[in-house]
Motif scaffolding. Structure first.
Motif, PDB file in Angstrom:
ATOM      1  N   VAL A  71      -0.251  -5.175  -4.344  1.00 51.13           N
ATOM      2  CA  VAL A  71       0.653  -4.139  -3.847  1.00 51.13           C
ATOM      3  C   VAL A  71       1.968  -4.786  -3.427  1.00 51.13           C
ATOM      4  O   VAL A  71       1.980  -5.790  -2.735  1.00 51.13           O
ATOM      5  N   ILE A  93       0.521  -6.307   5.688  1.00 48.89           N
ATOM      6  CA  ILE A  93      -0.626  -6.138   4.792  1.00 48.89           C
ATOM      7  C   ILE A  93      -1.472  -7.402   4.815  1.00 48.89           C
ATOM      8  O   ILE A  93      -0.959  -8.510   4.760  1.00 48.89           O
ATOM      9  N   PRO A 147      -8.632   2.453   2.534  1.00 51.28           N
ATOM     10  CA  PRO A 147     -10.060   2.430   2.880  1.00 51.28           C
ATOM     11  C   PRO A 147     -10.519   1.122   3.527  1.00 51.28           C
ATOM     12  O   PRO A 147     -11.621   1.057   4.045  1.00 51.28           O
TER      13      PRO A 147
END
Ligand code: SF4
Ligand code: SF4
Lengths: 130, 359
Positions: free
Chosen positions: A38, A71, A56
């Motif tokens: 990502v 992240i 999730p």
């Protein structure tokens, strides 16, 4: 005779070249849809926190006050749910797989998005970016 | 009477891709009893259903297993769709079928390779995996993931396959089938394979049925039970007949899988030819309230997802029964009588998938 079944395949394999790719000299095969990692664009993120709510694996953490978007690559499973959910297109899925790491580091970005000023009113706050 | 000794088999063993432990009670070289134990990789994925939104749990369900991932997602999505009364568009049903069969293809080819490896047939092992690679390439091109597809969602599928790609897949099926038939010919007709497998690990039809065997393990013993017959996804439109063998030995189980590879290729071909147009998903609104036993046929047998929603966005309970769990009692029945050297072959013949089993 039941013992020469493999012969055809063996001969074909001997004549054909190797079936494997000489990675990393030859790059790994990817397709335009491959979910590698990502990528985040700090200049368009409006801190809506939809991505961190959707993820999730709880890989994304967002601090609205400090304007920090983080992240955790070791948690991220590259499912693409955040990319699908981001309403402002700040997240994209890149094809390249990230190289392996030996340390647990959380990637941290400072959000640089500046809210455009409303034309009618006087300039209120300028120093929103970092 | 010869002295009895216990030889531990697994959890780390060259033929085992995943950890299962079996205590083998031996008399000389012969197995007289097998005591299995599992529980090495429990991850608590069923519990996670209470913490993730029901739409996001698809990603978790998909990661229960690294091989039949798509079918787990499909089974879970089907369950939620039933609870919520969502009708999936035709094109989505067909796409789901294609991806399910691709999963089955690559799972069976993986297994055939591992099985050849357990027999000591290295060349065949590499050949199987070489063929599997082409299936994985198709999966990556169409879904973005080699083994974790991430395309199934509640209400349909995420991605479409364009007509161009469908045509390309259709053209590639013939040469691929020829290669698979060459490979299958070795498994079915080669004397070395036959001598090694025939009469090994026999389980009769009644025993298989009584012990609750699932999938190719049951079908290898003549129990004609395949959940695809019930016609979920597009199997109802395409028509499907289960592949059944009657001998009940390792060779029969191997033959079932080889023939299922051919059957899958045929299903994919027909699904591509009959692919309907239209949308690929419907918008799902609301939250699931109710319970449902969702079933689907995985490469290893029937998987059951029991899902219970309480009207909130998290499910109240999920319980997943995977085929390998059902196949462990038959395995315990098969092992006594086998030679120690044959144990890896017998254990692999049920296609154990332990990460599924322990979730
Ligand atoms: S790709 Fe999936 S796991 Fe990774 S950050 Fe996005 S939502 Fe989370
Ligand atoms: S990346 Fe997108 S979804 Fe996440 S906070 Fe920023 S704008 Fe919202």
């Amino acid at each position: 005779m039941g013992i020469f079944q493999m012969t055809k395949t063996v001969i074909r394999n001997l004549l054909g070249g190797p079936a494997t790719r000489q990675y990393p000299a030859v790059p790994a095969r990817t397709s335009p849809l491959t979910r590698g990692h990502v990528a985040f664009d700090p200049s368009t993120c409006r801190s809506c926190s939809l991505c961190s709510k959707r993820c999730p694996c709880e890989a994304i953490r967002l601090d609205k006050e400090a304007k920090v978007w983080e992240i955790d690559r070791m948690r991220c499973i590259a499912c693409g749910d955040c990319v699908e959910g981001c309403p402002f297109g700040s997240l994209t899925m890149e094809q390249a797989y990230l190289p392996p790491v030996v340390e647990h580091v959380v990637e941290r970005y400072t959000i640089t998005y500046v809210k455009p000023e409303k034309p009618a009113k006087k300039p209120a706050e300028e120093s929103a970016g970092a | 009477m010869p002295e009895r000794i216990i030889v531990p088999f697994g959890p780390q063993h060259p033929v085992l891709p995943e950890p299962i432990h079996v205590d083998l009670v031996l008399e000389d070289e012969k197995v007289v009893e097998a005591i299995p134990s599992i529980g090495y990789i429990h991850r608590g994925l069923e519990q996670l259903v209470q913490k993730r939104e029901y739409t996001e749990y698809v990603y978790v369900a998909e990661r229960i297993c690294g091989i039949c991932s798509f079918i787990h997602a499909l089974c879970y999505s089907q369950g939620i769709e039933h609870i919520m009364g969502v009708e999936v568009p035709d094109r989505a049903r067909y796409l789901r079928t294609i991806w399910s069969e691709c999963s089955r293809l690559h799972s069976h080819l993986l297994w055939l390779g591992l099985f050849a490896d357990s027999m000591g047939f290295e060349n065949l092992f590499m050949r199987s995996w070489q063929l599997r690679e082409s299936v994985l390439d198709v999966l990556e091109d169409t879904t973005g993931g080699r083994v974790i597809q991430g395309t199934c969602k509640v209400g349909g599928v995420r991605r479409d396959i364009g007509q161009e790609k469908l045509d390309e897949m259709h053209r590639a099926l013939d040469p691929f089938e020829q290669n698979c038939r060459d490979l299958g010919d070795v498994f079915l007709n080669d004397d070395t394979v036959k001598y090694r497998l025939q009469g090994l690990g026999v389980i009769t039809k009644d025993e298989a049925y009584d012990l609750g065997a699932a999938g190719p393990t049951a079908r290898g013993s003549g129990v004609a039970m395949d959940h695809r017959e019930t016609g979920y996804a597009a199997y109802g439109d395409l028509g499907f007949k289960p592949v059944v063998e009657t001998a009940g030995d390792c060779y029969a189980r191997c033959a079932v899988r080889v023939k299922e590879v051919y059957a899958s290729i045929d299903l994919i071909r027909r699904a591509i030819e009959e692919m309907p147009g239209g949308p690929i998903d419907v918008k799902v609104k609301g939250t699931p309230d109710g319970e449902y036993f969702s079933r689907a046929e995985q490469p290893r047998g029937e998987v059951v997802h029991y899902l219970k929603g309480d009207g909130s966005k998290h499910l109240a309970r999920a319980r997943i029964r995977t085929p390998t769990l059902a196949n462990i009692p038959p395995l315990v029945k098969m092992l006594p009588g086998a030679q120690l050297a044959d144990v890896p072959v017998v254990v692999l013949s049920i296609d154990p998938c332990i990460s599924c089993t322990e979730r």
